[in-house]
Design a protein around this motif. Structure first.
Motif, short mmCIF file in Angstrom:
data_model
loop_
_atom_site.label_atom_id
_atom_site.label_comp_id
_atom_site.label_asym_id
_atom_site.label_seq_id
_atom_site.Cartn_x
_atom_site.Cartn_y
_atom_site.Cartn_z
N TRP A 204 0.86 -1.29 -0.05
CA TRP A 204 0.01 0.02 0.00
C TRP A 204 0.89 1.14 0.15
O TRP A 204 0.71 2.22 -0.94
N ILE A 205 1.84 1.30 0.91
CA ILE A 205 2.67 2.41 0.97
C ILE A 205 3.44 2.58 -0.40
O ILE A 205 3.48 3.70 -1.00
N ALA A 206 3.83 1.69 -1.06
CA ALA A 206 4.84 1.60 -2.24
C ALA A 206 3.93 2.39 -3.47
O ALA A 206 4.25 3.07 -4.26
N LEU A 207 2.46 1.65 -3.40
CA LEU A 207 1.73 2.05 -4.56
C LEU A 207 1.15 3.21 -4.35
O LEU A 207 0.93 4.01 -5.39
N ARG A 208 1.09 3.60 -3.32
CA ARG A 208 0.44 5.14 -2.86
C ARG A 208 1.32 6.16 -3.57
O ARG A 208 1.16 7.07 -4.08
N GLN A 209 2.86 5.81 -3.04
CA GLN A 209 3.77 6.70 -3.57
C GLN A 209 3.98 6.79 -4.89
O GLN A 209 4.21 7.75 -5.82
N CYS A 210 4.01 5.52 -5.70
CA CYS A 210 4.13 5.48 -7.26
C CYS A 210 2.85 6.31 -7.80
O CYS A 210 3.18 6.84 -8.83
N GLU A 211 1.64 6.42 -7.26
CA GLU A 211 0.30 6.89 -7.96
C GLU A 211 0.76 8.24 -7.71
O GLU A 211 0.37 9.18 -8.57
N ALA A 212 1.14 8.80 -6.45
CA ALA A 212 1.51 10.25 -6.30
C ALA A 212 2.78 10.80 -7.36
O ALA A 212 2.29 11.88 -7.90
N ILE A 213 3.64 10.10 -7.57
CA ILE A 213 4.61 10.55 -8.60
C ILE A 213 3.95 10.46 -10.00
O ILE A 213 4.23 11.59 -10.79
N ASP A 214 3.14 9.49 -10.17
CA ASP A 214 2.45 9.35 -11.59
C ASP A 214 1.67 10.60 -11.85
O ASP A 214 1.78 11.01 -12.85
#
Length: 302
Positions: A204-214
């Motif tokens: 969850w932490i990893a995907l949320r960070q990736c989404e914010a960057i995207d």
């Protein structure tokens, strides 16, 4: 730390053989304290923040023509120094705010029931919990972000994030320290409401960070797999919010578009999008008409 001294003891306790993934998890975490497993978040956040925005940043600096057709604000081109300054500022905030916050928040993780034990969750369980986490975080983030655009909230706190009118991937977590703290609440609320395994929490932490960057990368790639996610806003949706700036009362949602649609805070964005599409249709029609006239003119003299 797992309460088993051997693989055999773990299999006896579960009443079956361990899966390959569970075998790996046992070997990695059996003798590791739970708080050290939780602190893996430091490494994940640092690596994702450092590496995920890098391909687009390097391409934009050294070979901008490759991705220029997909740039949402083509008139704004930041120098390399801006990328470096942004990275250094966020890294400083990470070390001074995020890391200490994570260090003292481990008791809350244990309190809500995030576990490290066997068995590991199934893929469907992980997926269901991640959906809940994203929906809860998105809804909470929407209202916090909207409050940040009040006169006081913007002038005192949120203006820092809007220093990048044309956002870049490194600017996803670029914000005032108070905003970093407050936005951590909806991120943790989902795992608190539907606690799962530590692996799910890491993901969850990893995907949320990736989404914010995207959503902050400044480019709308038509071939992005995120186009397949229902109601996903992406870079195009959030870039408009930065383009309008401090006056923006539109596109507050962090991930999906449904909140902005329900509460009517995407009207400006939808109007601009419809206007641009109308312009493109008119330009296409004019080009088609010109082509027909040219063909008729050439046929007349043949």
């Amino acid at each position: 730390m797992l309460p088993y001294r051997s693989l055999i003891e773990a299999e006896v306790a579960l009443g079956r053989n361990l899966t390959y993934a569970e075998n790996l998890w046992f070997r990695y975490s059996a003798s590791m304290p739970d708080y050290l497993l939780y602190y893996h978040n430091f490494v994940f956040l640092f690596l994702i923040f450092t590496l995920a925005p890098l391909p687009i940043a390097v391409t934009e600096i050294f070979r901008p023509s490759i991705i220029a057709p997909f740039k949402l604000q083509p008139k704004i081109n930041l120098p390399p120094s801006s990328f470096l300054r942004c990275y250094k500022d966020v890294l400083t905030a990470f070390c001074l705010i995020v890391v200490p916050l994570q260090l003292i928040s481990y008791p809350s993780v244990k309190l809500v029931g995030i576990r490290t034990s066997l068995p590991l969750p199934s893929a469907w369980e992980i997926l269901a919990q991640l959906v809940v986490y994203f929906l809860v975080e998105d809804y909470g983030n929407y209202w916090i972000h909207r409050a940040m655009h009040s006169k006081w909230g913007y002038e005192k706190i949120h203006h820092v994030h809007h220093e990048f009118i044309a956002p870049i991937g490194f600017a996803a977590p670029y914000a005032h320290w108070a905003e970093v703290l407050v936005l951590g609440i909806p991120s943790f609320l989902g795992p608190a409401l539907a606690p799962g395994h530590m692996i799910t929490f890491w993901l969850w932490i990893a995907l949320r960070q990736c989404e914010a960057i995207d959503t902050h990368n400044g480019y709308d790639f038509p071939f992005s797999p995120t186009k397949l996610i229902p109601f996903y806003g992406g870079a195009e949706h959030h870039d408009y919010h930065h383009y309008v700036g401090g006056l923006s009362q539109s596109n507050f949602a962090s991930v999906f578009t449904y909140c902005d649609y329900i509460y009517g805070t995407d009207k400006g964005y939808r109007f601009q999008k419809a206007h641009l599409q109308k312009q493109l249709r008119e330009q296409w029609a004019a080009a088609q008409q010109k082509g027909i006239e040219t063909a008729n003119h050439e046929a007349k003299f043949d």
